[in-house]
Design a protein around this motif. Structure first.
Motif, PDB file in Angstrom:
ATOM      1  N   PHE A 198       0.411  12.897   1.137  1.00 21.98           N
ATOM      2  CA  PHE A 198       0.045  12.200   2.370  1.00 21.98           C
ATOM      3  C   PHE A 198       1.204  11.289   2.747  1.00 21.98           C
ATOM      4  N   CYS A 199       1.691  11.415   3.966  1.00 24.45           N
ATOM      5  CA  CYS A 199       2.798  10.562   4.417  1.00 24.45           C
ATOM      6  C   CYS A 199       2.625  10.286   5.912  1.00 24.45           C
ATOM      7  N   SER A 200       2.471   9.021   6.245  1.00 22.29           N
ATOM      8  CA  SER A 200       2.341   8.620   7.643  1.00 22.29           C
ATOM      9  C   SER A 200       3.517   7.721   8.012  1.00 22.29           C
ATOM     10  N   ASP A 201       3.510   7.203   9.245  1.00 27.15           N
ATOM     11  CA  ASP A 201       4.559   6.284   9.659  1.00 27.15           C
ATOM     12  C   ASP A 201       4.274   4.854   9.206  1.00 27.15           C
ATOM     13  N   ASN A 202       3.184   4.654   8.442  1.00 32.25           N
ATOM     14  CA  ASN A 202       2.826   3.335   7.917  1.00 32.25           C
ATOM     15  C   ASN A 202       3.020   3.345   6.401  1.00 32.25           C
ATOM     16  N   GLU A 203       4.061   2.698   5.920  1.00 29.14           N
ATOM     17  CA  GLU A 203       4.391   2.742   4.502  1.00 29.14           C
ATOM     18  C   GLU A 203       3.333   2.077   3.636  1.00 29.14           C
ATOM     19  N   ARG A 204       2.679   1.069   4.152  1.00 33.32           N
ATOM     20  CA  ARG A 204       1.627   0.398   3.382  1.00 33.32           C
ATOM     21  C   ARG A 204       0.473   1.367   3.089  1.00 33.32           C
ATOM     22  N   ILE A 205       0.066   2.112   4.102  1.00 29.21           N
ATOM     23  CA  ILE A 205      -0.998   3.102   3.923  1.00 29.21           C
ATOM     24  C   ILE A 205      -0.546   4.194   2.961  1.00 29.21           C
ATOM     25  N   ASN A 206       0.712   4.604   3.045  1.00 23.61           N
ATOM     26  CA  ASN A 206       1.237   5.626   2.125  1.00 23.61           C
ATOM     27  C   ASN A 206       1.172   5.146   0.675  1.00 23.61           C
ATOM     28  N   ARG A 207       1.546   3.891   0.463  1.00 28.39           N
ATOM     29  CA  ARG A 207       1.514   3.329  -0.899  1.00 28.39           C
ATOM     30  C   ARG A 207       0.089   3.273  -1.433  1.00 28.39           C
ATOM     31  N   ILE A 208      -0.850   2.958  -0.560  1.00 29.73           N
ATOM     32  CA  ILE A 208      -2.249   2.914  -0.983  1.00 29.73           C
ATOM     33  C   ILE A 208      -2.714   4.302  -1.409  1.00 29.73           C
ATOM     34  N   TRP A 209      -2.357   5.327  -0.639  1.00 24.39           N
ATOM     35  CA  TRP A 209      -2.731   6.704  -1.006  1.00 24.39           C
ATOM     36  C   TRP A 209      -2.157   7.057  -2.377  1.00 24.39           C
ATOM     37  N   GLU A 210      -0.873   6.800  -2.576  1.00 24.90           N
ATOM     38  CA  GLU A 210      -0.212   7.149  -3.838  1.00 24.90           C
ATOM     39  C   GLU A 210      -0.748   6.320  -5.008  1.00 24.90           C
ATOM     40  N   THR A 211      -1.060   5.066  -4.759  1.00 23.63           N
ATOM     41  CA  THR A 211      -1.586   4.216  -5.833  1.00 23.63           C
ATOM     42  C   THR A 211      -2.964   4.704  -6.271  1.00 23.63           C
ATOM     43  N   GLY A 212      -3.766   5.176  -5.320  1.00 21.26           N
ATOM     44  CA  GLY A 212      -5.040   5.784  -5.679  1.00 21.26           C
ATOM     45  C   GLY A 212      -4.858   7.004  -6.564  1.00 21.26           C
ATOM     46  N   VAL A 213      -3.861   7.817  -6.248  1.00 19.44           N
ATOM     47  CA  VAL A 213      -3.555   9.001  -7.070  1.00 19.44           C
ATOM     48  C   VAL A 213      -3.157   8.580  -8.481  1.00 19.44           C
ATOM     49  N   TYR A 214      -2.257   7.598  -8.576  1.00 17.80           N
ATOM     50  CA  TYR A 214      -1.791   7.155  -9.899  1.00 17.80           C
ATOM     51  C   TYR A 214      -2.927   6.532 -10.708  1.00 17.80           C
ATOM     52  N   THR A 215      -3.800   5.790 -10.019  1.00 14.74           N
ATOM     53  CA  THR A 215      -4.940   5.175 -10.702  1.00 14.74           C
ATOM     54  C   THR A 215      -5.825   6.233 -11.335  1.00 14.74           C
ATOM     55  N   VAL A 216      -6.164   7.258 -10.575  1.00 12.92           N
ATOM     56  CA  VAL A 216      -7.063   8.275 -11.114  1.00 12.92           C
ATOM     57  C   VAL A 216      -6.355   9.137 -12.157  1.00 12.92           C
ATOM     58  N   LYS A 217      -5.049   9.359 -11.990  1.00  9.41           N
ATOM     59  CA  LYS A 217      -4.338  10.196 -12.965  1.00  9.41           C
ATOM     60  C   LYS A 217      -4.287   9.512 -14.329  1.00  9.41           C
ATOM     61  N   LEU A 218      -4.078   8.204 -14.366  1.00  7.47           N
ATOM     62  CA  LEU A 218      -4.078   7.507 -15.649  1.00  7.47           C
ATOM     63  C   LEU A 218      -5.434   7.634 -16.340  1.00  7.47           C
ATOM     64  N   ASN A 219      -6.492   7.751 -15.555  1.00  8.66           N
ATOM     65  CA  ASN A 219      -7.837   7.874 -16.123  1.00  8.66           C
ATOM     66  C   ASN A 219      -8.235   9.318 -16.412  1.00  8.66           C
ATOM     67  N   MET A 220      -7.358  10.268 -16.129  1.00  8.23           N
ATOM     68  CA  MET A 220      -7.580  11.671 -16.484  1.00  8.23           C
ATOM     69  C   MET A 220      -6.969  11.918 -17.862  1.00  8.23           C
ATOM     70  N   GLN A 221      -7.656  11.474 -18.881  1.00 12.74           N
ATOM     71  CA  GLN A 221      -7.176  11.694 -20.245  1.00 12.74           C
ATOM     72  C   GLN A 221      -7.868  12.946 -20.799  1.00 12.74           C
TER      73      GLN A 221
END
Length: 575
Positions: free
Chosen positions: A190-213
């Protein structure tokens, strides 16, 4: 001599072990900065910058690029390191050569925040509530002479090391974190012209990936358990970021096997409802009919159990622990309202599953229950969680009014868990601008405070005067980690990497990028971008057929123009 049969079994065991281990990646991560030392005079901590230099991970007798830690009767050498981002794993400590060959005792403290890494545990009546529950975050080890020791297994970003032994000189060659993470490939974007929203999308991905053990956890520091309600936002994020993942199926099966009927999953009736909804949504994205059929017997009996708890008038009478989320946990009226909607949602999902697997018994019980319930409407009691579920379920008598409740309450009473469903409800009423604003303010606030993953909870009113979690909090600032939290997660027990907080990831893909499966296995996808104040957005969705690519932008007249590329076999419906 090993017998042939034993040898064959051994080889099969090794192959199985390799296959299992191949799903997990172990990576050394090194500190990026030194935050604090107990001594800045250079007497007790010498050459600390050596810990930030590269290291081959191989000790040698001639290597002198170490950090000296020294202690006396009155002074204990200590150092606090930042590894740059939240990590799940342990530490690897390499000790350089020194005159004395005796092991040296080191105290290790992990922290998801600087405050946590600097805090003591087991202090009576400590309001910060630091613990060693679920995983050790404060412990003492023996470091060998000219050797390496690996220890600990938790979620953290910061590590504090204290030299415990008195009158000792210890040469610390290197400390690294051994990160443990699944190697599931991220295929969604996901990539938009709003970097803050992009970071939120990616941070959600990283959060769930760390919990995929080995299974899907709620948090990597605590509880490190499979909580089914938490799993719904997590599974939705996984569907949109990683696609099909065996960890989802394993986790759903684990909870089923762990919950013989008439028990409720995790002891909570709502979590058994979420189990049904997750299966329906998982099938829409991944189309695994064999897995769905394997759930038939348990699902049939669970549906009968739920139906028996819905009275003749269609009103839920569920027993067990009655729970939606923590902010509503003391409001019985709101809980009933939410459970009425959630029960209706679950039985509609069960009805759909019955159709998918061609099981008339499940379909009949569920559809009859839905008929009883569809005319039962409950008040939202001016509560955003109840209003959201009423809208999503379709039981709301006045969706505009319930939507207004969510907007009027704003970030008051918002939660990282049910905030996802509030966003869903807003989208169903066309309030995309407002939902994006809430995402930017609420989840963005965690990023502003130094977060690299999303938290178990955030009371938004605490943000205004809060110090950052990656710094020692100044006296004139509020310590949002040690002072925050509530209920069973007060103070430093609060998890700063919690999978249920990943909701914006799937919401942004579904509603802003605008892609939703309308037939099982993404056989048909609806594309309806809603850019709101954004000018452009592009991204990808993994499907069983392959990757779907979407590129949207506003033209000079403000109209959204979309370019969609989909693999053969997928029908695209543009709206």
């Amino acid at each position: 001599m090993i017998k042939r049969r034993s040898l064959t079994l051994f080889i099969l065991f090794c192959l199985f072990a390799f296959e299992a281990d191949a799903k997990i990646t172990y990576t050394n991560i090194y500190p990026v900065r030194i935050i604090w030392m107990s001594d800045n005079s250079g007497k007790y901590v010498v050459n600390s910058d050596n810990l930030l230099n590269s290291f081959s991970d191989q000790l040698s007798v001639s290597d002198n690029k170490y950090t000296e830690l020294m202690s006396s009767d009155t002074h204990q050498a200590s150092i606090l390191l930042d590894f740059g981002k939240e990590i799940y794993g342990g530490v690897k400590i390499s000790s350089a050569i020194r005159d004395c060959k005796d092991p040296v005792k080191l105290r290790i403290r992990f922290g998801e925040s600087v405050t946590e890494a600097m805090c003591d545990i087991n202090i009576p009546d400590n309001p910060q509530n630091p613990t060693n529950e679920h995983s050790l975050r404060d412990f003492t080890i023996s470091a060998p002479w000219l050797g390496t020791v690996q220890c600990g297994n938790s979620g953290f970003r910061f590590v504090r090391i204290d030299l415990v032994d008195k009158d000792v000189k210890y040469n610390l060659r290197n400390i690294s974190v051994v990160s443990i993470i699944r190697d599931d490939e991220q295929k969604g974007s996901f990539c938009s012209d709003n970097e803050r929203i992009n970071r939120i999308w990616e941070t959600g991905v990283y959060t769930v990936k760390l919990n995929m053990q080995e299974y899907i956890w709620d948090g990597i520091k605590r509880d490190r358990l499979v909580w089914v309600g938490d799993m719904h936002p997590e599974v939705m994020a996984i569907n949109n970021a990683f696609g099909d993942s065996e960890v989802v199926y394993k986790s759903l099966d684990l909870v089923r096997e762990d919950t013989p009927l008439p028990g409720w999953m995790n002891g909570m009736c709502s979590y058994s409802l979420w189990w049904i909804i997750i299966h329906r949504d998982l099938y829409l994205y991944q189309g695994n009919l064999d897995f769905l059929k394997c759930q038939r017997d348990y699902l049939y009996n669970l549906v009968k159990q739920i139906d028996a708890k819905i009275d003749k008038k269609g009103v839920e009478q569920l027993d067990g622990t009655r729970f939606l989320d923590w902010p509503t946990s003391e409001n019985k009226d709101v809980i009933h309202s939410g459970l009425q909607s959630l029960s209706f949602m679950a039985m509609k999902a069960a009805q759909q599953i019955g159709e998918y697997i061609k099981d008339d018994a499940i379909k009949e019980i569920a559809s009859n229950c839905v008929k009883r319930m569809k005319n039962v409407h409950v008040d939202s009691f001016n509560n955003s969680q109840a209003a959201a579920l009423n809208i999503i379920s379709g039981l709301s008598l006045n969706p505009k009014k319930d939507c207004a409740i969510i907007l009027e309450n704003g970030l008051n009473g918002f939660s990282t868990f049910y905030g996802y469903y509030m966003l869903e409800a807003l989208a169903m009423n066309g309030k995309y601008d407002e939902a994006l604003d809430l995402i930017s303010k609420y989840w963005g606030a965690m990023l502003d405070l130094g977060a690299t993953t999303f938290w178990e909870d955030l009371k938004y009113s605490d943000v205004a005067n809060a110090g950052r979690i990656d710094e020692i909090v100044p006296e004139n600032k509020y310590d949002i980690h040690s002072g925050g939290g509530a209920y069973c997660y007060k103070g430093l027990r609060l998890s700063l990497c919690h999978g249920w907080a990943s909701g914006p990831t799937s919401w942004l893909t579904k509603h802003v990028l605008g892609v939703t499966p309308v037939e099982p296995g993404c056989g048909t996808l609806k594309i309806k971008p809603n850019l709101g104040p954004l000018k452009s957005v592009k991204g990808t969705l993994p499907t069983p057929y392959g990757i779907v690519t979407i590129n949207c932008s506003k033209n000079d007249k403000g109209k959204v123009v979309s370019d969609v590329k989909a693999p053969e076999g997928i029908k695209i419906v543009m709206e």
